[in-house]
Design a protein around this motif. Structure first.
Motif, PDB file in Angstrom:
ATOM      1  N   TYR A  46     -29.047 -43.525  31.448  1.00  0.00           N
ATOM      2  CA  TYR A  46     -27.876 -42.653  31.334  1.00  0.00           C
ATOM      3  C   TYR A  46     -28.291 -41.193  31.206  1.00  0.00           C
ATOM      4  CZ  TYR A  46     -25.415 -47.010  30.608  1.00  0.00           C
ATOM      5  OH  TYR A  46     -24.910 -48.277  30.788  1.00  0.00           O
ATOM      6  N   GLY A  47     -27.452 -40.316  31.734  1.00  0.00           N
ATOM      7  CA  GLY A  47     -27.660 -38.892  31.570  1.00  0.00           C
ATOM      8  C   GLY A  47     -27.122 -38.430  30.224  1.00  0.00           C
ATOM      9  N   THR A  48     -27.580 -37.266  29.781  1.00  0.00           N
ATOM     10  CA  THR A  48     -27.097 -36.717  28.519  1.00  0.00           C
ATOM     11  C   THR A  48     -25.769 -35.994  28.672  1.00  0.00           C
ATOM     12  OG1 THR A  48     -28.326 -34.673  28.899  1.00  0.00           O
ATOM     13  CG2 THR A  48     -29.424 -36.401  27.603  1.00  0.00           C
ATOM     14  N   ALA A  49     -25.346 -35.754  29.911  1.00  0.00           N
ATOM     15  CA  ALA A  49     -24.095 -35.046  30.149  1.00  0.00           C
ATOM     16  C   ALA A  49     -23.549 -35.454  31.511  1.00  0.00           C
ATOM     17  CB  ALA A  49     -24.310 -33.534  30.109  1.00  0.00           C
ATOM     18  N   PRO A  50     -22.225 -35.531  31.657  1.00  0.00           N
ATOM     19  CA  PRO A  50     -21.636 -35.920  32.939  1.00  0.00           C
ATOM     20  C   PRO A  50     -21.437 -34.723  33.864  1.00  0.00           C
ATOM     21  CG  PRO A  50     -19.898 -35.714  31.325  1.00  0.00           C
ATOM     22  CD  PRO A  50     -21.192 -35.405  30.604  1.00  0.00           C
ATOM     23  N   GLN A  51     -22.375 -33.809  33.850  1.00  0.00           N
ATOM     24  CA  GLN A  51     -22.302 -32.579  34.640  1.00  0.00           C
ATOM     25  C   GLN A  51     -23.712 -32.134  34.984  1.00  0.00           C
ATOM     26  OE1 GLN A  51     -21.571 -30.257  30.451  1.00  0.00           O
ATOM     27  NE2 GLN A  51     -21.004 -29.161  32.271  1.00  0.00           N
ATOM     28  N   CYS A  52     -23.810 -31.225  35.922  1.00  0.00           N
ATOM     29  CA  CYS A  52     -25.098 -30.934  36.538  1.00  0.00           C
ATOM     30  C   CYS A  52     -26.097 -30.234  35.626  1.00  0.00           C
ATOM     31  CB  CYS A  52     -24.874 -30.089  37.801  1.00  0.00           C
ATOM     32  SG  CYS A  52     -26.401 -29.661  38.640  1.00  0.00           S
ATOM     33  N   SER A  53     -25.928 -28.954  35.369  1.00  0.00           N
ATOM     34  CA  SER A  53     -26.966 -28.176  34.692  1.00  0.00           C
ATOM     35  C   SER A  53     -27.372 -28.746  33.334  1.00  0.00           C
ATOM     36  CB  SER A  53     -26.523 -26.718  34.542  1.00  0.00           C
ATOM     37  OG  SER A  53     -26.350 -26.115  35.796  1.00  0.00           O
ATOM     38  N   PRO A  54     -26.437 -29.072  32.446  1.00  0.00           N
ATOM     39  CA  PRO A  54     -26.861 -29.605  31.145  1.00  0.00           C
ATOM     40  C   PRO A  54     -27.692 -30.879  31.255  1.00  0.00           C
ATOM     41  CG  PRO A  54     -24.615 -28.815  31.004  1.00  0.00           C
ATOM     42  CD  PRO A  54     -24.974 -28.799  32.458  1.00  0.00           C
ATOM     43  N   SER A  55     -27.289 -31.813  32.129  1.00  0.00           N
ATOM     44  CA  SER A  55     -28.057 -33.042  32.267  1.00  0.00           C
ATOM     45  C   SER A  55     -29.413 -32.770  32.912  1.00  0.00           C
ATOM     46  CB  SER A  55     -27.275 -34.068  33.097  1.00  0.00           C
ATOM     47  OG  SER A  55     -27.945 -35.314  33.104  1.00  0.00           O
ATOM     48  N   LYS A 254     -17.629 -38.066  37.177  1.00  0.00           N
ATOM     49  CA  LYS A 254     -18.128 -36.728  36.887  1.00  0.00           C
ATOM     50  C   LYS A 254     -17.171 -35.993  35.957  1.00  0.00           C
ATOM     51  CE  LYS A 254     -19.497 -32.415  39.198  1.00  0.00           C
ATOM     52  NZ  LYS A 254     -19.677 -31.723  40.505  1.00  0.00           N
ATOM     53  N   GLY A 255     -17.722 -35.404  34.901  1.00  0.00           N
ATOM     54  CA  GLY A 255     -16.896 -34.665  33.948  1.00  0.00           C
ATOM     55  C   GLY A 255     -16.377 -35.498  32.797  1.00  0.00           C
ATOM     56  N   SER A 256     -16.638 -36.807  32.789  1.00  0.00           N
ATOM     57  CA  SER A 256     -16.164 -37.664  31.697  1.00  0.00           C
ATOM     58  C   SER A 256     -17.349 -38.397  31.077  1.00  0.00           C
ATOM     59  CB  SER A 256     -15.134 -38.683  32.199  1.00  0.00           C
ATOM     60  OG  SER A 256     -15.777 -39.831  32.727  1.00  0.00           O
ATOM     61  N   CYS A 257     -17.203 -38.764  29.820  1.00  0.00           N
ATOM     62  CA  CYS A 257     -18.257 -39.504  29.125  1.00  0.00           C
ATOM     63  C   CYS A 257     -18.058 -41.009  29.207  1.00  0.00           C
ATOM     64  CB  CYS A 257     -18.357 -39.047  27.666  1.00  0.00           C
ATOM     65  SG  CYS A 257     -19.251 -37.485  27.474  1.00  0.00           S
ATOM     66  N   TYR A 258     -17.232 -41.458  30.159  1.00  0.00           N
ATOM     67  CA  TYR A 258     -17.186 -42.881  30.451  1.00  0.00           C
ATOM     68  C   TYR A 258     -18.460 -43.248  31.218  1.00  0.00           C
ATOM     69  CZ  TYR A 258     -12.285 -42.058  29.287  1.00  0.00           C
ATOM     70  OH  TYR A 258     -11.139 -41.676  28.641  1.00  0.00           O
ATOM     71  N   ASP A 259     -18.749 -44.535  31.287  1.00  0.00           N
ATOM     72  CA  ASP A 259     -19.992 -44.950  31.934  1.00  0.00           C
ATOM     73  C   ASP A 259     -20.105 -44.449  33.363  1.00  0.00           C
ATOM     74  OD1 ASP A 259     -20.979 -46.187  29.709  1.00  0.00           O
ATOM     75  OD2 ASP A 259     -20.952 -48.225  30.526  1.00  0.00           O
ATOM     76  N   ALA A 260     -18.996 -44.407  34.071  1.00  0.00           N
ATOM     77  CA  ALA A 260     -19.040 -43.951  35.465  1.00  0.00           C
ATOM     78  C   ALA A 260     -19.486 -42.491  35.573  1.00  0.00           C
ATOM     79  CB  ALA A 260     -17.672 -44.121  36.126  1.00  0.00           C
ATOM     80  N   GLY A 261     -19.316 -41.725  34.499  1.00  0.00           N
ATOM     81  CA  GLY A 261     -19.755 -40.343  34.503  1.00  0.00           C
ATOM     82  C   GLY A 261     -21.184 -40.159  34.032  1.00  0.00           C
ATOM     83  N   LEU A 262     -21.665 -41.097  33.231  1.00  0.00           N
ATOM     84  CA  LEU A 262     -23.003 -40.962  32.634  1.00  0.00           C
ATOM     85  C   LEU A 262     -24.065 -41.824  33.306  1.00  0.00           C
ATOM     86  CD1 LEU A 262     -21.943 -41.008  28.870  1.00  0.00           C
ATOM     87  CD2 LEU A 262     -22.572 -39.003  30.223  1.00  0.00           C
ATOM     88  N   LEU A 283     -31.904 -49.787  27.227  1.00  0.00           N
ATOM     89  CA  LEU A 283     -31.183 -48.511  27.197  1.00  0.00           C
ATOM     90  C   LEU A 283     -32.183 -47.361  27.263  1.00  0.00           C
ATOM     91  CD1 LEU A 283     -28.413 -48.768  24.422  1.00  0.00           C
ATOM     92  CD2 LEU A 283     -28.038 -48.323  26.854  1.00  0.00           C
ATOM     93  N   THR A 284     -32.004 -46.468  28.229  1.00  0.00           N
ATOM     94  CA  THR A 284     -32.826 -45.262  28.305  1.00  0.00           C
ATOM     95  C   THR A 284     -31.940 -44.073  28.637  1.00  0.00           C
ATOM     96  OG1 THR A 284     -33.352 -45.692  30.640  1.00  0.00           O
ATOM     97  CG2 THR A 284     -34.952 -46.453  28.987  1.00  0.00           C
ATOM     98  N   SER A 285     -32.422 -42.906  28.265  1.00  0.00           N
ATOM     99  CA  SER A 285     -31.706 -41.648  28.493  1.00  0.00           C
ATOM    100  C   SER A 285     -32.588 -40.733  29.327  1.00  0.00           C
ATOM    101  CB  SER A 285     -31.383 -40.986  27.151  1.00  0.00           C
ATOM    102  OG  SER A 285     -30.965 -39.644  27.333  1.00  0.00           O
ATOM    103  N   ASN A 286     -31.973 -39.780  30.030  1.00  0.00           N
ATOM    104  CA  ASN A 286     -32.834 -38.905  30.834  1.00  0.00           C
ATOM    105  C   ASN A 286     -33.639 -37.923  29.982  1.00  0.00           C
ATOM    106  OD1 ASN A 286     -30.685 -37.154  30.336  1.00  0.00           O
ATOM    107  ND2 ASN A 286     -30.509 -36.452  32.444  1.00  0.00           N
ATOM    108  N   VAL A 287     -33.376 -37.832  28.668  1.00  0.00           N
ATOM    109  CA  VAL A 287     -34.314 -37.085  27.820  1.00  0.00           C
ATOM    110  C   VAL A 287     -35.623 -37.846  27.647  1.00  0.00           C
ATOM    111  CG1 VAL A 287     -32.652 -35.747  26.461  1.00  0.00           C
ATOM    112  CG2 VAL A 287     -33.283 -38.036  25.706  1.00  0.00           C
TER     113      VAL A 287
END
Length: 449
Positions: A46-55, A254-262, A283-287
């Motif tokens: 999973y990404g840390t954010a459902p948006q480009c630059s922050p993730s 995109k833009g939501s913290c539902y699974d489809a966004g993350l 479970l892993t994160s992109n950090v």
């Protein structure tokens, strides 16, 4: 036997989520599926954010957006904090030659990234529109990478960041945001499998059919780079990482913290380490990607890193699994402050402002898919708390936050989420986060005379 310092090729694209054949979506991606079959695929990344630059900032720093400072879009006045170190900086210290191909979207000033060589033409610089990214199409970027690999004009070990523009939407003359149907192969909307978390409507099918053409371009780009590594014999000493930053550019993604966004694809291939077509459901994160790569090349994990290495998953050594991953959003084209925690079974989302039921980023709002649902999702307002039992309702369409039988879960996840915010010094705990150009908002013309 793996090389102690392999070459690293990190291929990343926009807005893909896990929309690939190897993740059971109905799209033909033979090159990426081949990469997964000869490598390792992570199903719960999973990404840390459902948006480009922050993730993307988290991927490159190993730190959460509110920790590294990139809580909004890099072309929208947000930047990594001074002194932030990114993956190529660590690798340069270890003797790597670093190269950038295609796009990056973690700073408005590409020179700040300090790559040894930048091969891209469409780069962000102060005053340059993000539309410049559109020159970094997958097939074009892959061709440049392949020519470079064939030329041998590099020292090893090398790190190559390879960024594709696709699947980002493009704005058309009428203001609509689509997937450039005139540039890519067209697919039949009637043959598209609907998304399980959206209604089956014509505009959504049309957008998905257009998007399939872009997915094919990504697959072609990956296939060309991998084939060139094999033709040059570099594949035996090169780790290939393929990933993206967040979910597809559709409502509730995109833009939501539902699974489809993350949800984020993550595939690695490296002979002797990730080469047997294994599938991992930890479970892993992109950090976690940065500390994993650092451990692989023999660099100690810096104390300031938020992520944790999952290298021992690949080496079959003892590994303590994550109990949860965290995600966030603060600024995009509007203020949308949200924090979330996800475990194997539950998702708890906390919103910190008066927000629409589902936030639609500007490109999604002005898309065919967005037009199908934006009246429904614009109101009523979103609850401050959302809790989903992902085993009972994987589409996150039944908020059980007030159901009596879930109150222990609610309190447990609430506590964990707040503890994380406190430990990471999240600015939302002190109140609303003002925009990065707040000084401009506060200026009065009569006081500038």
């Amino acid at each position: 036997m793996t090389d102690p310092q392999p070459n690293i090729v990190l291929i990343h694209c926009h807005d893909l989520g896990r929309y690939l054949g190897c993740y059971d979506y109905d799209v033909d991606t033979p090159a990426i599926e081949s990469l997964a079959d000869s490598g390792a695929l992570f199903t719960e990344h999973y990404g840390t954010a459902p948006q480009c630059s922050p993730s993307r900032g988290s991927l490159m720093t190993g730190r959460y957006p509110h920790v590294n400072g990139l809580v909004g879009l890099a072309h929208g006045a947000w930047e990594l904090d001074d002194g932030e170190r990114i993956l190529p900086h660590y690798l340069q210290d270890a003797g790597y030659e670093t190269h950038m191909f295609g796009l990056q979207h973690i700073t408005q000033d590409t020179d700040r990234l300090r790559y040894d060589r930048i091969h891209s033409e469409g780069n962000l610089y102060p005053g340059v529109s993000p539309v410049v990214h559109e020159s970094n199409r997958a097939r074009t970027v892959a061709s440049v990478v392949s020519e470079w690999l064939e030329s041998g004009a590099f020292d090893t070990p090398f790190f190559a960041s390879v960024g594709f523009f696709e699947l980002h939407r493009s704005q058309e003359a009428d203001g609509r945001f689509g997937f450039d149907p005139d540039r890519y192969e067209k697919h039949d909307p009637d043959r598209i499998r609907p998304l399980p978390y959206l209604p089956d409507r014509r505009g959504i099918r049309t957008d998905l059919a257009e998007m399939h053409g872009m997915v094919t371009a990504i697959d072609d780009g990956v296939g060309e780079i991998v084939a060139t590594l094999e033709d040059t014999g570099l594949d035996e000493e090169t780790l290939v990482v393929f990933t993206t930053e967040h979910g597809i550019a559709f409502p509730r993604a995109k833009g939501s913290c539902y699974d489809a966004g993350l949800e984020v694809a993550l595939i690695l291939r490296y002979p002797g380490l990730a080469d047997g077509g294994e599938t991992y459901d930890e479970l892993t994160s992109n950090v976690d990607v940065l500390p994993t790569l650092l451990e692989l090349v023999g660099i100690d994990r810096p104390d300031a890193i938020d992520g944790r290495s999952f290298l021992s998953v690949l080496t079959d050594d003892e590994y303590t699994e994550r109990e949860q991953v965290f995600a966030e959003m603060t600024w995009h084209d509007v203020y949308n402050p949200v924090r979330a925690i996800r475990t194997d079974q539950y998702k708890y989302i906390r919103s910190f402002w008066y927000l629409p039921k589902v936030y639609l980023t500007a490109d999604v709002f002005a898309s065919e898919a967005g037009r199908e649902v934006r009246e429904k999702y614009g109101a009523p307002g979103r609850p401050y708390e959302e809790l989903y039992d992902l085993q009972e309702t994987p589409q996150e369409d039944e908020n059980v936050v007030h159901e009596p039988r879930y109150q222990d879960v609610r309190c447990d996840l609430s506590r964990r989420l707040k503890d994380w915010m406190v430990e990471t010094n999240d600015p939302l705990l002190d109140g609303p986060v003002v925009p990065d150009d707040f000084d401009v908002i506060q200026r009065w013309p009569h006081e500038q005379e």
